[in-house]
Design an enzyme around this catalytic site. Sequence first.
Site, short mmCIF file in Angstrom:
data_model
loop_
_atom_site.label_atom_id
_atom_site.label_comp_id
_atom_site.label_asym_id
_atom_site.label_seq_id
_atom_site.Cartn_x
_atom_site.Cartn_y
_atom_site.Cartn_z
CE1 TYR A 1 36.00 36.15 28.65
CE2 TYR A 1 35.84 33.98 28.01
CZ TYR A 1 36.55 35.00 27.80
OH TYR A 1 37.63 35.21 26.94
CD GLU B 1 38.18 38.53 26.46
OE1 GLU B 1 39.07 37.64 27.08
OE2 GLU B 1 38.47 39.68 26.71
#
Lengths: 288, 391
Positions: B114, B201
């Site tokens: 992530y 993101e």
Amino acid sequence: MILVNRETRVLVQGITGREGQFHTKQMLDYGTKIVAGVTPGKGGMEVLGVPVYDTVKEAVANHEVDASIIFVPAPMAADAALEAAHAGVPLIVLITEGIPTLDMVKAVEEIKTLGSRLIGGNCPGIISAEETKIGIMPGHVFKRGKVGIISRSGTLTYEAAAALSQAGIGTTTTVGIGGDPVIGTTFKDLLPLFNEDPETEAVVLIGEIGGSDEEEAAAWIKENMKKPVVGFIGGRSAPKGKRMGHAGAIIMGNVGTPESKLKAFAEAGVPVADTIDEIVELVKKALG
Amino acid sequence: MPLAGALRQGRWSLNLHEYQAKEILARYGVPVPPGKVAYTPEEAKRIAQEFGKRVVIKAQVHVGGRGKAGGVKLADTPEEAYEKARAILGMNIKGLTVKKVLVAEAVDIAKEYYAGLILDRAKKRVVLMLSKEGGVDIEEVAARNPEAIHKFWIDPHKGFRPFEAREMVKRAGLEGNLNKLAQVLVALYRAYEGVDASIAEINPLVVTTDGQIVAADAKIVLDDNALFRHPDLAELREVEAEHPLEVEASNYGFAYVKLDGNIGIIGNGAGLVMYTLDLVNRVGGRPANFLDIGGGAKADVVYNALKVVLKDPDVKGVFINIFGGITRADEVAKGVIRALEEGLLTKPVVMRVAGTAEEEAKKLLEGKPIYMYPTSIEAAKAIVAMVGGAA
């Protein structure tokens, strides 16, 4: 009183624009000592008897300036604040709403390094009751008295000040710190000033959902505050993830919830008012 | 604040679709799997044929949890791509209809990480969050195992440098080509800054079985206040994805949020409007909206506000709460009277006005079928009594 008084010499950036002119008139009527204005390209003009310069640098070369208030449109507003800081203006009040967040991230850090204090953006400014107004609030609702106000809101602050004034308690200095996610000065930056101000007997802190400034303020109060503080949280019924008018009034995940703020206030022994009238009652109670 | 009227940019947060986010990231040098958008099953089939490989078909809607809702499917052949796209297109995910799908080459995943950038309001800086636990909801990771998320607060003036990125990769314990991983992080920040994002993101950031690093999914939310700098991105706004009343209110320059109750709320100043919502809730009512007319509003602004609020079929009554400062209460009254005279006020209207020109406003409204109350709380109770409380 904190930050400003009747002697404070004020520069208006964006003085020739519609908002700039209107509020310059309002501030002059209130008694604010406006010494100069700036609008790039309009140097040499006069607005309401106030001389206009092209740059802040020229304005401060010709006048003693203690504070600047900015009415410059959002795309150029952060740059205007930086211009003031680089010219050595110690207090900068940024009224403009809608400034790109990354502009503010950069400006806030640089202005701090330069040693100036930035209030706002997206704020109503500062008023020391019956002394000076460096902002856009209706001056007549602020009667001189005992309570300092720090607020993320505009209109609600006027309501609180009017209610305190009607109750015969009155205000010292009121600072609207702004409704944006990144602002120059937060609650906890101003609490120490009120703590040391002999005229201020109590502080009203008007917060709202979003961010964690109220929690940080509560932590500071718990450790350091010698005077009573009354809290208020706006937007307690707002749904998560929705921006309630102010860019900064948004609950994201677990950050910015009213529960977290109420808990922090409770732990710091700060009573929280549910209504404007309750603010007055709680202040009365605190003052004994 | 009063500057808003003239200068307010968009009021909505602009969420980009995955494929749009990936296009932006690719432009800044983040490797993404080849992919194209399809609006029909035939197009999906053609794209799959063109790639000649296994593909993933992904619903492009502005909600999270697409995978769980069945909006993401693998297809081994073009025929399968046709079938899967047919199943996903038109699907309803959390109230939104899927109108397009991304058809992208499937990646062979060795590791899922992530990487995200968001504004840290308290620190007043953009923070990079990096975790070995990718491919899952990062908020879950934050709640369950906060130590698994490594943070770095980026100096806005120096930017995010490659050495800092390499140190972050090491700190977070990511495995894979160190330089390539660091390059992706640097490119992610350049994209964030370049398009004025508020969130950027990559989740998951994939290390493939053959050692490549790609952004298998991406999310970008843009800062509304900066859209004036990005006219090309401003065009990506999809009006059909917004509530029609929010679109109309925004055209008038109002800050408006549709809520799920039945009491229309109009006020001046975001703080006062929030307070009004809270009061109505406290006395057992449910607001239908948030509407801020801003500072210094004239009669026509108030008239337009009433028009928007009363267009909402959920609204059974309206509460107008005004504290006159720069805004004059008599201007507000004039707007209300115009709406009244034009027959717009089909539902009960409760008002509380105070402050500048309060007396003039009251005089104007005298004898008019508008319910006036001296305090906000009394007005809140009255409107709740009129429309009935929480249903």
